[in-house]
Design an enzyme around this catalytic site. Structure first.
Site, PDB file in Angstrom:
ATOM      1  N   GLY A   1       0.771  -1.281  -0.053  1.00 29.70           N
ATOM      2  CA  GLY A   1      -0.030  -0.040  -0.232  1.00 29.70           C
ATOM      3  C   GLY A   1       0.630   1.249  -0.033  1.00 29.70           C
ATOM      4  O   GLY A   1       0.012   2.365  -0.069  1.00 29.70           O
ATOM      5  N   ASP A   2       2.182   1.068  -0.183  1.00 28.94           N
ATOM      6  CA  ASP A   2       3.107   2.116  -0.153  1.00 28.94           C
ATOM      7  C   ASP A   2       4.383   1.759  -1.033  1.00 28.94           C
ATOM      8  O   ASP A   2       4.232   0.751  -1.629  1.00 28.94           O
ATOM      9  CB  ASP A   2       3.588   2.626   1.349  1.00 28.94           C
ATOM     10  CG  ASP A   2       3.818   3.949   1.493  1.00 28.94           C
ATOM     11  OD1 ASP A   2       4.642   4.547   0.869  1.00 28.94           O
ATOM     12  OD2 ASP A   2       2.965   4.763   2.361  1.00 28.94           O
ATOM     13  N   ASP A   3       5.440   2.578  -0.990  1.00 27.89           N
ATOM     14  CA  ASP A   3       6.553   2.157  -1.561  1.00 27.89           C
ATOM     15  C   ASP A   3       6.944   0.927  -1.303  1.00 27.89           C
ATOM     16  O   ASP A   3       7.345   0.520  -0.507  1.00 27.89           O
ATOM     17  CB  ASP A   3       7.655   3.141  -1.455  1.00 27.89           C
ATOM     18  CG  ASP A   3       7.376   4.470  -1.691  1.00 27.89           C
ATOM     19  OD1 ASP A   3       6.483   5.042  -2.445  1.00 27.89           O
ATOM     20  OD2 ASP A   3       7.501   5.420  -0.688  1.00 27.89           O
TER      21      ASP A   3
ATOM     22  N   SER B   1       2.087  -1.547  -6.616  1.00 30.63           N
ATOM     23  CA  SER B   1       1.845  -0.722  -5.577  1.00 30.63           C
ATOM     24  C   SER B   1       0.938   0.624  -6.275  1.00 30.63           C
ATOM     25  O   SER B   1       1.710   1.349  -6.800  1.00 30.63           O
ATOM     26  CB  SER B   1       3.007  -0.230  -4.875  1.00 30.63           C
ATOM     27  OG  SER B   1       2.687   0.744  -4.057  1.00 30.63           O
TER      28      SER B   1
END
Length: 466
Positions: free
Chosen positions: A254-256, A287
């Site tokens: 959900g992020d990098d 992502s």
């Protein structure tokens, strides 16, 4: 996705037999008959069940893990030791790997389940290069598995699973019900010779793998899975580390997928420990809301000599993103990326000098970051909304940007302007669609990529067995 996971995950077969190990000649029922690759092998071995572990998914094993690690510490100077987590579901609170020359090994059918009770996570000081917790002012919860000031520590397996059971943490974070920063799944501090490999990591409360103030770090053959709508579930975050090799990983986040860091504003500047000599190879990233590789935004100690190659990005917001701001100070320099294959992207190239979150009001507005020596080459992308959004800082131009041999295919509804460029200087070569005027075409001239080898590449893994 499952087919991709199957390709990159190594599976092993494990048997059982008793070995003599431990104080007063006690017979420990240790798992054996398996092999794995590690920076160093161990002379002594024991199983979690030898210390009262119960793998039913319900019984707490916090005390068993702590007893096992403390007992095996006696072999720190006698060939080292390994703790085997056998098949089963092993519920536990946070635990500390207190021993150097130590391996935590997970059988392929072992699942370590993280407790969802906040009381099972010690509250520890914030990192000195951050000046506060990342989620909240003040201290933070210890990581689920953590270690400090160790030499030669390995967390590995035959693709066993560590499940952070993060849903409770995510819910409390979204409702602003947490007093302290959420725990990371694995955090290793102030250590040398660190290996995290051949595991499946799922549902971390926040960042998954966070080596910080470390040297000679290997993160290899990890499958990292988080819901794509949960914030701050970064995959691997090397932070103020030197000589790091990240290879053959599959990350859904959900992020990098990879976030390279080195401290936050005035605290990172004062601490002054850069991340440098970093290799990222053969990464597959999904992502939709963030980057394959992010540099920053906490980069105040500096980031330099990053080499990324042979990357696959699927349904990802951007490929390489540089995030910084006025007040960060520090630098991002000598960044090299090549041979990316991308499908469904918001941006391919993204740089921003306006990523303005600060730890407090004590940051220096005159502390400007230096962004220079950025090289991207040999990339293909399709279904892209916008080729590039490159925004430096007024009065602090991002310099020496080179982009060569890049083909970007638009999405069905692309942005009318494909290259948005402000406060940058550089060149391009053989780029489609054509770049902005601040990156003029220099003809058929390739951008550089280093030809020397970094010291971390010379580390050869041994085949260990029991």
């Amino acid at each position: 996705m499952l087919q991709t996971v199957a390709v990159i995950v190594l599976l092993g077969l494990v048997g059982f037999r008793g070995v003599k190990c431990g104080r007063t000649g006690k017979v420990l029922e240790s798992v054996s008959g398996f092999s794995y690759e590690a920076i160093n092998c161990r002379k002594h071995s024991a199983s979690l069940t030898d210390f009262g572990g119960v793998g039913d998914g319900k019984t707490s094993n916090t005390l068993a893990f702590r007893k096992a690690i403390e007992s095996l510490k006696q072999f720190e100077s006698d060939g080292g030791s390994q703790l085997i987590v056998p098949p089963g579901k092993w519920l536990t609170g946070s635990f500390n790997l207190t021993s150097s020359h130590f391996t935590l090994f997970l059988h392929k059918d072992a699942i370590i389940l993280a407790s969802q009770d906040e009381k099972d996570y010690p509250v520890i000081p914030f990192l000195p290069s951050y000046g506060r917790g990342r989620d909240a002012v003040g201290p933070r919860y210890a990581a689920f598995i953590y270690a400090t000031n160790l030499t030669d520590v390995v967390i590995t397996g035959n693709n066993g699973t560590i499940d952070g059971q993060g849903s409770t943490w995510w819910d409390k974070f979204s409702k602003n019900e947490l007093q302290y920063t959420r725990p990371y799944l694995i955090e290793i501090l102030y250590s040398d010779q660190v290996q995290i490999s051949n595991l499946t990591l799922v549902n971390s409360p926040s960042w998954f793998v966070h080596p910080v103030y470390c040297s000679n770090v290997l993160t290899l053959k990890l499958t990292i899975l988080a819901p794509v709508d949960v914030p701050n579930t970064d995959g691997i975050d090397p932070d103020s580390c030197t000589n790091v090799r990240i290879e053959d990983n599959f990350i859904v986040s959900g992020d990098d997928c990879i976030a390279v860091k080195s401290g936050w504003d005035e605290y990172g500047i004062k601490f002054g420990m850069p991340t440098k000599h970093l290799i990222i190879r053969r990464l597959t990233c999904i992502s939709p809301k963030s980057a394959v590789i992010a540099l920053g935004s906490e980069m105040s100690g500096g980031i330099e000599d990053v080499r990324a190659e042979d990357i696959v990005a699927i349904n990802t917001e951007s490929a390489v993103r540089i995030k910084t701001a006025i007040g960060r100070g520090g630098y991002v320099k000598n960044i090299f990326a090549r041979r990316f294959q991308m499908d469904t992207m918001k941006y391919v190239f993204w740089m921003t000098g306006g990523y303005g979150s600060h730890p407090d009001e004590g940051y220096d507005p005159k502390a400007l970051p230096v962004i220079t020596g950025i090289s991207y080459s040999d990339m293909v992308a399709k279904n892209v909304t916008m080729a590039a959004n490159l925004a430096g800082i007024d009065g602090d131009t991002f310099t020496d940007i080179c982009i060569s041999n890049v083909t970007i295919g638009p999405s069905p509804k692309p942005k009318k302007v494909q290259w948005n460029c402000t406060d940058i200087v550089g060149v391009t070569s053989v780029v489609s669609p054509p770049s902005c005027s601040l990156l003029p075409d220099q003809g058929a001239k390739a951008c550089p990529f280093p030809t020397d080898k970094l010291p971390i590449e010379d580390i050869k893994l041994q085949t260990c067995s029991s």
